[in-house]
Design an enzyme around this catalytic site. Structure first.
Site, short mmCIF file in Angstrom:
data_model
loop_
_atom_site.label_atom_id
_atom_site.label_comp_id
_atom_site.label_asym_id
_atom_site.label_seq_id
_atom_site.Cartn_x
_atom_site.Cartn_y
_atom_site.Cartn_z
N CYS A 267 -11.08 -47.49 -64.70
CA CYS A 267 -11.43 -48.69 -65.47
C CYS A 267 -10.56 -49.78 -64.84
O CYS A 267 -9.32 -49.66 -64.85
CB CYS A 267 -11.07 -48.44 -66.93
N CYS B 243 -7.78 -51.36 -66.89
CA CYS B 243 -6.73 -50.40 -67.25
C CYS B 243 -5.87 -50.10 -66.02
O CYS B 243 -4.65 -50.00 -66.10
CB CYS B 243 -7.34 -49.11 -67.76
N THR C 192 -10.78 -51.65 -73.93
CA THR C 192 -11.81 -51.65 -72.87
C THR C 192 -12.89 -50.61 -73.14
O THR C 192 -13.88 -50.56 -72.42
CB THR C 192 -11.19 -51.31 -71.50
N ARG D 283 -3.13 -44.32 -83.56
CA ARG D 283 -2.61 -44.12 -82.20
C ARG D 283 -1.08 -44.18 -82.11
O ARG D 283 -0.47 -43.49 -81.32
CB ARG D 283 -3.16 -45.21 -81.26
N TRP E 288 -3.63 -39.01 -68.65
CA TRP E 288 -2.38 -38.94 -69.43
C TRP E 288 -1.72 -37.57 -69.29
O TRP E 288 -0.51 -37.48 -69.12
CB TRP E 288 -2.64 -39.28 -70.91
N ARG F 124 -6.35 -55.30 -73.12
CA ARG F 124 -6.95 -55.19 -74.46
C ARG F 124 -7.85 -53.95 -74.49
O ARG F 124 -7.92 -53.21 -73.52
CB ARG F 124 -7.77 -56.44 -74.76
N HIS G 70 2.44 -45.36 -72.85
CA HIS G 70 1.21 -44.92 -73.51
C HIS G 70 1.06 -45.63 -74.87
O HIS G 70 0.01 -46.15 -75.21
CB HIS G 70 1.31 -43.39 -73.67
N SER H 235 5.80 -42.03 -72.59
CA SER H 235 5.25 -42.11 -73.93
C SER H 235 5.29 -43.56 -74.44
O SER H 235 4.37 -44.02 -75.13
CB SER H 235 6.03 -41.18 -74.86
P1 FAD Z 1 -5.17 -40.72 -75.52
O1 FAD Z 1 -4.49 -42.04 -75.74
O2 FAD Z 1 -5.98 -40.58 -74.27
O3 FAD Z 1 -4.01 -39.62 -75.54
C1 FAD Z 1 -4.22 -38.23 -75.23
C2 FAD Z 1 -3.27 -37.40 -76.06
O4 FAD Z 1 -1.92 -37.76 -75.75
C3 FAD Z 1 -3.39 -37.65 -77.55
O5 FAD Z 1 -4.34 -36.81 -78.13
C4 FAD Z 1 -1.99 -37.36 -78.08
O6 FAD Z 1 -1.81 -36.00 -78.32
C5 FAD Z 1 -1.10 -37.73 -76.94
N1 FAD Z 1 -0.50 -39.06 -77.12
C6 FAD Z 1 -1.13 -40.23 -77.42
N2 FAD Z 1 -0.28 -41.24 -77.43
C7 FAD Z 1 0.94 -40.73 -77.13
C8 FAD Z 1 2.24 -41.29 -76.97
N3 FAD Z 1 2.46 -42.59 -77.08
N4 FAD Z 1 3.26 -40.47 -76.67
C9 FAD Z 1 3.06 -39.14 -76.52
N5 FAD Z 1 1.85 -38.55 -76.62
C10 FAD Z 1 0.80 -39.34 -76.93
N6 FAD Z 1 -7.79 -48.23 -72.99
C11 FAD Z 1 -8.05 -49.50 -73.38
O7 FAD Z 1 -8.86 -49.71 -74.28
N7 FAD Z 1 -7.43 -50.57 -72.78
C12 FAD Z 1 -6.54 -50.41 -71.77
O8 FAD Z 1 -6.01 -51.39 -71.22
C13 FAD Z 1 -6.24 -49.08 -71.34
N8 FAD Z 1 -5.40 -48.85 -70.32
C14 FAD Z 1 -5.18 -47.58 -69.89
C15 FAD Z 1 -4.31 -47.37 -68.81
C16 FAD Z 1 -4.10 -46.08 -68.35
C17 FAD Z 1 -3.18 -45.87 -67.19
C18 FAD Z 1 -4.77 -44.97 -68.96
C19 FAD Z 1 -4.56 -43.58 -68.44
C20 FAD Z 1 -5.61 -45.19 -70.03
C21 FAD Z 1 -5.83 -46.48 -70.50
N9 FAD Z 1 -6.67 -46.72 -71.58
C22 FAD Z 1 -6.92 -48.00 -71.98
C23 FAD Z 1 -7.24 -45.60 -72.35
C24 FAD Z 1 -6.32 -45.23 -73.55
O9 FAD Z 1 -4.97 -45.08 -73.15
C25 FAD Z 1 -6.74 -43.91 -74.20
O10 FAD Z 1 -6.68 -42.89 -73.24
C26 FAD Z 1 -8.13 -43.96 -74.78
O11 FAD Z 1 -8.20 -45.04 -75.68
C27 FAD Z 1 -8.50 -42.64 -75.51
O12 FAD Z 1 -7.55 -42.40 -76.53
P2 FAD Z 1 -7.37 -41.03 -77.30
O13 FAD Z 1 -7.10 -41.35 -78.72
O14 FAD Z 1 -8.51 -40.14 -76.97
O15 FAD Z 1 -6.04 -40.36 -76.76
#
Ligand code: FAD
Length: 389
Positions: A314, A317, A151, A222, A162, A149, A193, A190
């Protein structure tokens, strides 16, 4: 999500979004019960394994003290809303000694001994490091007590993770099929993600009401506003579903022991028997000798993705990242490393799957299934909002 549900998911998935929705609707209750069963709800991982790829010297933080980047303004909120609290595991799961004691009787019950004794010698067919789970420092975690969920994990650290994951999709070989492999690799990461983005939006903490629930705006920002991200979740669903379909005839050897053996088996059968072979065609990817080098490259790059999970600061995560990358790694092994003409070899690969690979495989399928259910709920919320606007 502005997408045509009757169109094909594409990239070797010969099914429509609607067909996957229908399959998912049918199997959802049994899949949910399955991942709540004793066999499937415990996972083992080493939370303190060091990140193998980088250290503080080149700008990344690997120090536990800087565990989580705090989202702006978060420090104004009470302690229990801080990311390191939201993203930590429940205390019971973290008690290593207790976990180890419980584990002895727990593991005996699970009758995994026969599989553990099977030799793993031969060519490398692994897409993740399966020795990880036998590490002394590893602890058992009850996945149902630690749902995936929101975090609060975010900021520079998570985006760097990422980007490192996406950077693995950089094949240097100029072979036939490279585009297909590159496309599949990209869709896998992706889709992972996007699935994480769906879960964190669906089980999100409203800091004003202190209640957990779906956050439509966040989901749209997102995932929902990017149809290709939604499609990649369906793609991943198809990949894992095909792997499960493929091993179905060989699952009869699995033993779950004690009282729940029959229940677990019948839940597995009812999930897997609803899957369809045309959901994904793995044969077009690495179909001849020329592409075997490409396949090796694909395998080692995906292994790196599973290892990058050890750089996630985390706990929760990292836990779910490890479960899901292991689940994909197991699916890829089943899809690409099983010789389709050799029945005995197929049975051997299935017999050699470790308990944690099986747990990861079914939990990863459950994560994707839950994502698809959530996408459909978000779509209803979105349409309702349009009607009332
Ligand atoms: P981010 O999600 O960090 O993405 C970075 C960039 O990637 C974006 O700006 C966009 O350009 C690109 N992008 C985004 N989504 C996609 C996609 N689907 N396909 C292609 N490109 C994309 N957060 C939680 O709250 N709970 C969790 O359980 C959790 N688990 C995680 C597990 C891992 C392994 C990682 C690395 C991160 C996890 N996170 C979790 C954090 C979450 O994934 C995001 O990184 C965080 O919420 C910040 O989001 P952001 O909008 O800054 O962009």
């Amino acid at each position: 999500c502005k997408m045509d549900k009757d169109s094909l998911v594409g990239s070797s998935c010969d099914v429509t979004f609607k067909e996957i929705n229908d399959i998912n609707h049918k199997i959802r209750p049994d899949l949910l019960s399955l991942v709540h069963s004793d066999f499937f709800k415990y996972f083992k991982l080493d939370l303190y394994k060091e990140c193998p790829f980088w250290n503080d010297n080149n700008g990344y933080c690997v120090n536990r003290a800087c565990a989580v980047d705090v989202v702006e303004d978060w420090d104004q909120l009470p302690a229990y809303w801080q990311p390191e609290v939201l993203g930590s595991l429940t205390n019971e799961s973290l008690s290593a000694d207790q976990a180890r004691d419980d584990e002895c009787s727990f593991l005996d019950q699970l009758c995994d001994n026969s599989r553990a004794k099977l030799s793993r010698q031969g060519p490398d067919i692994e897409y993740c490091d399966i020795e990880d789970f036998h590490n002394d420092q590893s602890v058992l975690v009850d996945l149902t007590a630690n749902p995936e969920r929101f975090t609060g994990y975010g900021g520079e650290q998570s985006s760097q993770i990422w980007s490192s994951i996406y950077r693995e999709n950089c094949f240097t070989l100029n072979e036939t099929g490279q585009c297909l492999a590159k496309d599949a690799f990209y869709r896998l990461v992706s889709g992972l993600h996007a699935s994480i983005g769906t879960h964190l939006s669906n089980d999100h903490l409203n800091t004003e009401t202190a209640k957990w629930g779906p956050n439509l705006e966040l989901f749209m920002a997102r995932v929902g506003n990017f149809p290709e991200r939604v499609a990649n979740i369906y793609f991943n669903y198809a990949v894992v579903a095909k792997a499960l379909w493929k091993i179905q005839p060989y699952l009869s050897h699995l033993e779950f022991c004690n009282a729940y053996h029959e229940d677990v088996k019948s839940m597995i059968t009812s999930v897997v028997s609803n899957l369809d072979s045309k959901i994904f065609n793995e044969d077009v990817l690495f179909h001849d000798d020329i592409s075997s080098k490409l396949k090796n490259d694909f395998r080692s790059r995906f292994k790196n993705v599973t290892k990058i999970m050890d750089c996630v600061h985390c706990d929760r995560c990292r836990l779910w990242g490890k479960v899901q990358t292991t689940g994909y790694a197991t699916s890829l092994k089943i899809l690409f490393e099983i010789d389709t003409d050799d029945e005995e070899a197929k049975q051997t690969v299935v017999d050699k799957l470790t308990k944690y690979e099986l747990i990861a495989l079914f939990n990863t399928f459950d994560r994707l299934s839950k994502s698809i259910e959530s996408i459909n709920n978000f779509e209803k919320m979105y349409n309702d909002k349009l009607l009332t606007a």
